[in-house]
Design an enzyme around this catalytic site. Structure first.
Site, PDB file in Angstrom:
ATOM      1  N   CYS A  81       0.809  -1.222   0.000  1.00  0.00           N
ATOM      2  CA  CYS A  81       0.000   0.000   0.000  1.00  0.00           C
ATOM      3  C   CYS A  81       0.844   1.275   0.000  1.00  0.00           C
ATOM      4  O   CYS A  81       0.563   2.212  -0.738  1.00  0.00           O
ATOM      5  CB  CYS A  81      -0.983  -0.001   1.163  1.00  0.00           C
ATOM      6  SG  CYS A  81      -0.239   0.050   2.814  1.00  0.00           S
ATOM      7  N   HIS A 133      -2.315   1.253   7.117  1.00  0.00           N
ATOM      8  CA  HIS A 133      -2.709   1.175   5.713  1.00  0.00           C
ATOM      9  C   HIS A 133      -2.909   2.588   5.165  1.00  0.00           C
ATOM     10  O   HIS A 133      -3.327   3.490   5.890  1.00  0.00           O
ATOM     11  CB  HIS A 133      -4.001   0.369   5.569  1.00  0.00           C
ATOM     12  CG  HIS A 133      -4.341  -0.002   4.164  1.00  0.00           C
ATOM     13  ND1 HIS A 133      -3.565  -0.855   3.405  1.00  0.00           N
ATOM     14  CD2 HIS A 133      -5.369   0.385   3.360  1.00  0.00           C
ATOM     15  CE1 HIS A 133      -4.116  -1.006   2.210  1.00  0.00           C
ATOM     16  NE2 HIS A 133      -5.212  -0.259   2.160  1.00  0.00           N
ATOM     17  N   HIS A 145      -5.922   1.646  -3.609  1.00  0.00           N
ATOM     18  CA  HIS A 145      -4.947   1.150  -2.648  1.00  0.00           C
ATOM     19  C   HIS A 145      -4.517  -0.250  -3.035  1.00  0.00           C
ATOM     20  O   HIS A 145      -5.128  -0.890  -3.890  1.00  0.00           O
ATOM     21  CB  HIS A 145      -5.542   1.159  -1.225  1.00  0.00           C
ATOM     22  CG  HIS A 145      -6.741   0.268  -1.081  1.00  0.00           C
ATOM     23  ND1 HIS A 145      -6.747  -0.839  -0.282  1.00  0.00           N
ATOM     24  CD2 HIS A 145      -7.983   0.319  -1.646  1.00  0.00           C
ATOM     25  CE1 HIS A 145      -7.928  -1.423  -0.332  1.00  0.00           C
ATOM     26  NE2 HIS A 145      -8.697  -0.746  -1.156  1.00  0.00           N
TER      27      HIS A 145
END
Length: 193
Positions: A81, A133, A145
């Protein structure tokens, strides 16, 4: 002598008019192509056309959709990510933002969720007290993402999972500069063919 000047003036004016008409047609064609691209990306990513202001951002995301997740990866063979968001910023905005999600968060100015704009970063704390994240906001509550289960994808902040773990949004500070970079060579190679 006056006839030659008159003919030269008429030719010059004609040349200018033809040149202006070609420029107008080129601008019209570019606008039509840009509008078609915006419509296409709007449909693919589920974002309203009015929100698709940065065609380069949507093209980059589209080119990476489906890339598998790989922790520490930074290429089309696999990416995580934070490397994905780093690659977006380096290739779309010519800005380096940091090499992991916590470092990226340290380099942004926080933005309220209701004030997010396409290109802003969205951060999540998934079953943790620290950021775990990051994604890139696309508009209409959608973000791109690298998901650990499905690779690079577009998700909605309204989905219960992402809504539950959403922490904050952020816009990179102007003075941000890191030396860590993502390997976007595969992107460049594929798009220079």
């Amino acid at each position: 002598m006056n006839t030659k000047k008159l003919i030269a003036a008429v030719l010059f004016i004609g040349f200018c008019l033809v040149s202006q008409a070609q420029t107008t047609n080129n601008k019209k064609n570019n606008n039509e192509q840009d509008n078609l691209a915006k419509e296409y990306f709007s449909q693919i990513m589920g974002v309203a056309i009015k929100a698709t202001t940065n065609t380069k951002l949507y093209q980059f995301v589209y080119d990476w959709l489906g890339t598998p997740y790989r922790l520490g990866g930074d290429s089309k063979k696999g990416i995580d990510c934070s490397k994905f968001s780093l690659a977006v910023y380096e290739n779309v905005f010519n800005t380096t933002i940091g090499y992991n999600s916590r470092n990226q968060y340290a380099n942004v100015t926080p933005v309220n969720r209701k004030d997010l704009q396409p290109g802003d970063l969205v951060f999540f704390k998934i079953r943790s007290k620290s950021i775990t994240h990051v994604g890139v906001y696309l508009g209409d509550d959608k973000f791109a993402h690298a998901s650990s289960s499905k690779g690079v994808m577009v998700s909605s902040l309204k989905e219960p999972y992402w809504n539950r773990y959403y922490y904050n949004g952020g816009r990179p500070k102007p003075e941000v500069s890191e030396t860590m970079t993502a390997d976007a060579s595969s992107y460049k190679e594929e798009n220079n063919k």
